[in-house]
Design a protein around this motif. Structure first.
Motif, PDB file in Angstrom:
ATOM      1  N   ARG A   1      -9.962  -8.654 -14.676  1.00  0.00           N
ATOM      2  CA  ARG A   1      -9.242  -9.160 -13.314  1.00  0.00           C
ATOM      3  C   ARG A   1      -8.501  -9.432 -13.314  1.00  0.00           C
ATOM      4  N   ILE A   2      -7.334  -8.643 -12.595  1.00  0.00           N
ATOM      5  CA  ILE A   2      -5.876  -9.032 -12.349  1.00  0.00           C
ATOM      6  C   ILE A   2      -6.254 -10.519 -11.701  1.00  0.00           C
TER       7      ILE A   2
ATOM      8  N   LYS B   1     -12.165  -6.054 -10.596  1.00  0.00           N
ATOM      9  CA  LYS B   1     -11.620  -4.566 -11.193  1.00  0.00           C
ATOM     10  C   LYS B   1     -14.170  -4.394 -11.771  1.00  0.00           C
ATOM     11  N   PHE B   2     -14.764  -3.051 -11.246  1.00  0.00           N
ATOM     12  CA  PHE B   2     -15.782  -3.358 -11.627  1.00  0.00           C
ATOM     13  C   PHE B   2     -16.406  -1.922 -12.765  1.00  0.00           C
TER      14      PHE B   2
ATOM     15  N   CYS C   1       0.838  -1.552   0.192  1.00  0.00           N
ATOM     16  CA  CYS C   1      -0.384  -0.173  -0.015  1.00  0.00           C
ATOM     17  C   CYS C   1       0.816   1.702   0.232  1.00  0.00           C
ATOM     18  N   LEU C   2       2.337   1.254   0.216  1.00  0.00           N
ATOM     19  CA  LEU C   2       2.830   2.499   0.065  1.00  0.00           C
ATOM     20  C   LEU C   2       4.221   2.465  -1.325  1.00  0.00           C
ATOM     21  N   GLN C   3       3.843   1.395  -2.064  1.00  0.00           N
ATOM     22  CA  GLN C   3       4.360   1.816  -3.332  1.00  0.00           C
ATOM     23  C   GLN C   3       3.861   2.258  -4.129  1.00  0.00           C
ATOM     24  N   PRO C   4       4.238   3.497  -4.714  1.00  0.00           N
ATOM     25  CA  PRO C   4       3.675   4.472  -5.903  1.00  0.00           C
ATOM     26  C   PRO C   4       3.320   4.019  -6.680  1.00  0.00           C
ATOM     27  N   GLU C   5       3.558   2.728  -7.933  1.00  0.00           N
ATOM     28  CA  GLU C   5       2.099   1.705  -8.434  1.00  0.00           C
ATOM     29  C   GLU C   5       0.871   1.450  -7.573  1.00  0.00           C
ATOM     30  N   TYR C   6       1.313   1.465  -6.638  1.00  0.00           N
ATOM     31  CA  TYR C   6      -0.260   0.249  -6.416  1.00  0.00           C
ATOM     32  C   TYR C   6      -1.213   1.892  -5.455  1.00  0.00           C
ATOM     33  N   ALA C   7      -2.162   2.545  -5.507  1.00  0.00           N
ATOM     34  CA  ALA C   7      -2.864   3.784  -5.243  1.00  0.00           C
ATOM     35  C   ALA C   7      -3.397   3.203  -5.285  1.00  0.00           C
TER      36      ALA C   7
ATOM     37  N   LEU D   1      -3.234  -1.276 -14.360  1.00  0.00           N
ATOM     38  CA  LEU D   1      -3.669  -1.687 -12.923  1.00  0.00           C
ATOM     39  C   LEU D   1      -1.956  -3.309 -13.435  1.00  0.00           C
ATOM     40  N   HIS D   2      -1.522  -3.346 -14.667  1.00  0.00           N
ATOM     41  CA  HIS D   2      -0.536  -3.999 -14.438  1.00  0.00           C
ATOM     42  C   HIS D   2       0.422  -3.499 -13.583  1.00  0.00           C
TER      43      HIS D   2
END
Ligand code: AVJ
Length: 321
Positions: free
Chosen positions: A246-247, A281-282, A48-54, A199-200
């Protein structure tokens, strides 16, 4: 007494039987709820702290900026119920805005939950906090006994609902209706469909934290199920599947290999994968339709940067129970 913790047994039996069944199936899979041992909980917080995972940051920002409106739409309630509350960090702001008399939190990671819920109770002297260490996917009915009377809000943030297929999600939301009760409401956050490249990257962060989170599952099985996975012989493999929306997160076998788990032997072909997570994802309308099929009626919606929060109450025409 404003805090109580109840740990439900059977957690380790279920780990064993679900993992053995998942490894015997084709394709192989393990439910994502088993990521969250203590190391897994810490790794998820690091994701949750990674720049990519917003996702988590955007939800936090949305909840912070729109909370007055959201609280006004919810109105007066007696109890917040949060399945999968984890470290209880998300529910704090809601407790402060809604001032319920009771908070009921549930999580399969009992020790993390107990510590977090106790500290939340310590900060809110008037609040009755009940923490249930249980797998709510199977044990939700057992939570009924701990529900206080009155108006209840089920809070399910963080796009955790994305771990379930649309059919499973509808079934789970139906069970949330039973927990919420007749005057109950549901406040739920989910990740919207968006640019597949974004997303990737969110599930393939440059620092490799998501990879470590995925591979940690093998270390957990080695420790708790006497397995002999060699994590170096597997690779984190995550991608967005736009057809399914979906991922998919897998552990891909880098060799032809056999692995022992709880006294049984499983063969992995070179390139075979073990599915560890779906993260759906919706579109907003799509999600509201899933909830509506479970008897929920859309009452409010807030969106920010590809993340959405929807508020539901009970459909007037829904069949009770
Ligand atoms: C906690 C299920 C919402 O699907 O995004 C994050 C878990 N997995 N990175 C998600 C997760 C890999 C997360 N949920």
């Amino acid at each position: 007494m404003t805090f109580r913790f109840v740990e439900f047994p059977s957690a380790s039996d279920e780990l064993r039987s679900e993992v053995l069944a998942g490894l015997a199936a084709s394709p192989k899979s393990i439910p994502p709820k088993y990521f969250y041992d203590e190391a897994g909980c810490r790794l998820f917080e690091a994701i949750c702290l990674q720049p990519e995972y917003a996702l988590t940051r955007i939800e936090q920002a949305l909840m912070a900026s729109r909370l007055p409106e959201i609280a006004a739409a919810i109105g007066t309630i007696d109890c917040i119920v949060e399945p999968g509350a984890g470290d209880c960090s998300k529910v704090r702001a809601l407790v402060d805005a809604l001032h319920p008399g009771h908070l009921l939190v549930l999580d399969i990671a009992g020790s993390t939950l107990a510590q977090a819920a106790a500290s939340l109770a310590g900060d809110h002297p008037g609040l009755q906090v009940t923490a249930l260490g249980m797998d709510f996917i199977h044990g939700l009915e057992e939570a009924q006994a701990y529900l206080p009377p009155g108006r209840r809000l089920v809070y399910y943030p963080g796009s955790s609902i994305g771990n379930f297929s649309p059919t499973e999600a509808a079934a789970l939301l139906g069970r949330f209706r039973e927990i919420a009760g007749e005057e109950g409401q549901l406040l739920i956050g989910f990740d919207q469909k968006k640019d597949p490249d974004l997303l990737h990257r969110a599930y393939n962060d440059a620092a490799g934290v998501t990879a470590a989170f995925n591979l940690n599952l093998l270390q957990r099985l080695n420790r708790e199920l006497d397995a002999d996975f060699e994590p170096a012989r597997f690779r984190h493999y995550a991608f967005y599947n736009p057809v399914e929306g979906r991922i998919e997160m897998h552990l891909l076998s880098l060799a032809e290999q056999s692995v022992g788990v709880a006294g049984q032997c499983f063969h992995f072909h070179l390139g075979e994968t073990l599915l560890t997570e779906h993260s759906y994802k919706f579109r907003c309308g799509e999600f509201a339709a899933i909830a509506s099929s479970a008897g929920w009626h859309l009452k409010g919606e807030w969106r920010q940067d590809g993340f959405a929060v929807q508020l539901f109450d009970q459909s007037i025409d829904a069949v009770p129970g």
